[in-house]
Design an enzyme around this catalytic site. Structure first.
Site, PDB file in Angstrom:
ATOM      1  N   ASP A  14     -66.195  46.803   8.677  1.00 51.05           N
ATOM      2  CA  ASP A  14     -66.302  47.915   9.627  1.00 51.05           C
ATOM      3  C   ASP A  14     -67.716  47.924  10.215  1.00 51.05           C
ATOM      4  O   ASP A  14     -68.693  48.109   9.479  1.00 51.05           O
ATOM      5  CB  ASP A  14     -66.019  49.210   8.850  1.00 51.05           C
ATOM      6  N   ILE A  15     -67.811  47.785  11.515  1.00 50.18           N
ATOM      7  CA  ILE A  15     -69.126  47.673  12.174  1.00 50.18           C
ATOM      8  C   ILE A  15     -69.943  48.968  12.064  1.00 50.18           C
ATOM      9  O   ILE A  15     -71.173  48.928  12.150  1.00 50.18           O
ATOM     10  CB  ILE A  15     -68.947  47.232  13.658  1.00 50.18           C
ATOM     11  N   ASN A  28     -64.782  51.488  27.164  1.00 48.80           N
ATOM     12  CA  ASN A  28     -64.103  51.379  28.466  1.00 48.80           C
ATOM     13  C   ASN A  28     -65.054  51.936  29.518  1.00 48.80           C
ATOM     14  O   ASN A  28     -66.070  52.542  29.193  1.00 48.80           O
ATOM     15  CB  ASN A  28     -62.742  52.074  28.460  1.00 48.80           C
ATOM     16  N   ASP A  38     -64.238  51.692  19.409  1.00 45.41           N
ATOM     17  CA  ASP A  38     -64.888  52.753  20.198  1.00 45.41           C
ATOM     18  C   ASP A  38     -64.724  54.108  19.495  1.00 45.41           C
ATOM     19  O   ASP A  38     -65.707  54.847  19.278  1.00 45.41           O
ATOM     20  CB  ASP A  38     -64.238  52.772  21.599  1.00 45.41           C
ATOM     21  N   SER A 125     -62.587  42.975  23.327  1.00 47.91           N
ATOM     22  CA  SER A 125     -61.352  42.746  24.117  1.00 47.91           C
ATOM     23  C   SER A 125     -60.159  42.210  23.320  1.00 47.91           C
ATOM     24  O   SER A 125     -59.093  42.022  23.898  1.00 47.91           O
ATOM     25  CB  SER A 125     -61.587  41.797  25.316  1.00 47.91           C
ATOM     26  N   THR A 126     -60.333  41.948  22.022  1.00 46.79           N
ATOM     27  CA  THR A 126     -59.214  41.339  21.278  1.00 46.79           C
ATOM     28  C   THR A 126     -58.262  42.362  20.664  1.00 46.79           C
ATOM     29  O   THR A 126     -57.325  41.994  19.962  1.00 46.79           O
ATOM     30  CB  THR A 126     -59.714  40.396  20.159  1.00 46.79           C
ATOM     31  N   VAL A 128     -56.737  46.332  22.005  1.00 51.77           N
ATOM     32  CA  VAL A 128     -55.785  46.826  23.008  1.00 51.77           C
ATOM     33  C   VAL A 128     -55.948  46.125  24.363  1.00 51.77           C
ATOM     34  O   VAL A 128     -55.037  46.177  25.184  1.00 51.77           O
ATOM     35  CB  VAL A 128     -55.814  48.363  23.196  1.00 51.77           C
TER      36      VAL A 128
HETATM   37  N1  AR6 Z   1     -65.344  47.591  13.140  1.00 52.98           N
HETATM   38  C1  AR6 Z   1     -65.265  46.357  13.702  1.00 52.98           C
HETATM   39  N2  AR6 Z   1     -64.252  45.977  14.498  1.00 52.98           N
HETATM   40  C2  AR6 Z   1     -63.266  46.884  14.728  1.00 52.98           C
HETATM   41  C3  AR6 Z   1     -63.273  48.193  14.184  1.00 52.98           C
HETATM   42  C4  AR6 Z   1     -64.384  48.532  13.361  1.00 52.98           C
HETATM   43  N3  AR6 Z   1     -64.491  49.748  12.804  1.00 52.98           N
HETATM   44  N4  AR6 Z   1     -62.148  48.841  14.603  1.00 52.98           N
HETATM   45  C5  AR6 Z   1     -61.457  47.967  15.374  1.00 52.98           C
HETATM   46  N5  AR6 Z   1     -62.124  46.788  15.442  1.00 52.98           N
HETATM   47  P1  AR6 Z   1     -60.446  47.410  20.431  1.00 52.98           P
HETATM   48  P2  AR6 Z   1     -60.787  46.264  23.129  1.00 52.98           P
HETATM   49  C6  AR6 Z   1     -61.784  45.544  16.148  1.00 52.98           C
HETATM   50  O1  AR6 Z   1     -59.015  47.726  20.697  1.00 52.98           O
HETATM   51  O2  AR6 Z   1     -59.671  45.319  22.896  1.00 52.98           O
HETATM   52  C7  AR6 Z   1     -60.720  51.383  23.118  1.00 52.98           C
HETATM   53  O3  AR6 Z   1     -59.790  52.420  23.161  1.00 52.98           O
HETATM   54  C8  AR6 Z   1     -60.330  45.304  16.493  1.00 52.98           C
HETATM   55  O4  AR6 Z   1     -59.614  44.822  15.348  1.00 52.98           O
HETATM   56  O5  AR6 Z   1     -61.274  48.410  19.720  1.00 52.98           O
HETATM   57  O6  AR6 Z   1     -62.078  45.734  23.710  1.00 52.98           O
HETATM   58  C9  AR6 Z   1     -61.771  51.488  24.204  1.00 52.98           C
HETATM   59  O7  AR6 Z   1     -62.057  52.830  24.515  1.00 52.98           O
HETATM   60  C10 AR6 Z   1     -60.453  44.245  17.566  1.00 52.98           C
HETATM   61  O8  AR6 Z   1     -60.589  42.943  16.998  1.00 52.98           O
HETATM   62  O9  AR6 Z   1     -61.245  47.090  21.819  1.00 52.98           O
HETATM   63  C11 AR6 Z   1     -61.159  50.757  25.348  1.00 52.98           C
HETATM   64  O10 AR6 Z   1     -60.322  51.608  26.099  1.00 52.98           O
HETATM   65  C12 AR6 Z   1     -61.786  44.592  18.253  1.00 52.98           C
HETATM   66  O11 AR6 Z   1     -62.419  45.536  17.403  1.00 52.98           O
HETATM   67  C13 AR6 Z   1     -60.342  49.685  24.696  1.00 52.98           C
HETATM   68  O12 AR6 Z   1     -60.061  50.156  23.378  1.00 52.98           O
HETATM   69  C14 AR6 Z   1     -61.614  45.177  19.645  1.00 52.98           C
HETATM   70  O13 AR6 Z   1     -60.476  46.019  19.658  1.00 52.98           O
HETATM   71  C15 AR6 Z   1     -61.107  48.401  24.544  1.00 52.98           C
HETATM   72  O14 AR6 Z   1     -60.252  47.403  24.069  1.00 52.98           O
END
Ligand code: AR6
Length: 180
Positions: A14-15, A28, A38, A125-126, A128
């Protein structure tokens, strides 16, 4: 100078728990929070982060895809959060790869400008935004290594991967991409 490869590492976790000068948020364009990483960053960091995001939005009206802005880390162990906006995957013909590379470049540039020596990235980006994980890992590692070759002030870049697949793919890319 240490080689570029010795200045990057992969952690699965968890970052929001990582002690570095700056963590990067996969935000976003609204900068108003969301789900995924986020949501986790805003929850753990508290209201101070959103307050600064609102000031940035008032000043510049959001954050375009590929660009980055910096705020406090609030209650996080990290001093700063660098918010960058990754591309939504639309099949690969809409400059998604270039935009993803820009996220890493612009985040690292902002880190240098703010004297951050240690920085942690999620797999932008990986989630949603559905960027294919293998392609994203290749771009992330390649772009960070290229940057580190030119910029010596950054001591450590940590890829903090939430899921095992991203952790393995990122490790593999680092092994493949040997720059001394
Ligand atoms: N620590 C590290 N990585 C994480 C954590 C965490 N706590 N939680 C999730 N990930 P995403 P996106 C990973 O969907 O695709 C948001 O709603 C996750 O497993 O968070 O860039 C924003 O507001 C994945 O590998 O971001 C935007 O609307 C990575 O973080 C949209 O999602 C990115 O997944 C951005 O989409």
């Amino acid at each position: 100078m240490q080689s570029s490869n010795s200045r990057i590492e992969v952690l699965q976790g968890d970052i929001t728990k990582v002690h570095v000068d700056a963590i990067v948020n996969a935000a976003n364009s609204s900068l108003m929070g969301g789900g995924g990483v986020d949501g986790a960053i805003h929850r753990a960091g508290g209201a101070a982060i959103l307050e600064e995001c609102k000031l940035i939005v008032a000043r510049q009206g959001g954050c375009p895809t590929g660009e980055a802005v910096i705020t406090t880390g609030g209650n996080l162990p990290a001093k700063h959060v660098i918010h960058t906006v990754g591309p939504v995957w639309h099949g690969g013909s809409y400059h998604e790869a270039e935009k993803l590379a820009e996220c890493y470049q612009n985040s690292l540039t902002l880190a240098v400008q703010n004297k951050c020596k240690t920085i942690a990235f999620p797999n932008i980006s990986t989630g949603v935004y559905h960027f294919p994980k293998e392609k994203a890992a290749h771009i992330a590692v390649r772009t960070v290594l290229d940057f580190l070759q030119k910029e010596t002030s950054i001591e450590k870049v940590i890829f903090v991967c939430f899921d095992e697949e991203n952790a393995l793919l990122t490790q593999q890319e680092i092994k493949k991409t040997c720059i001394s």
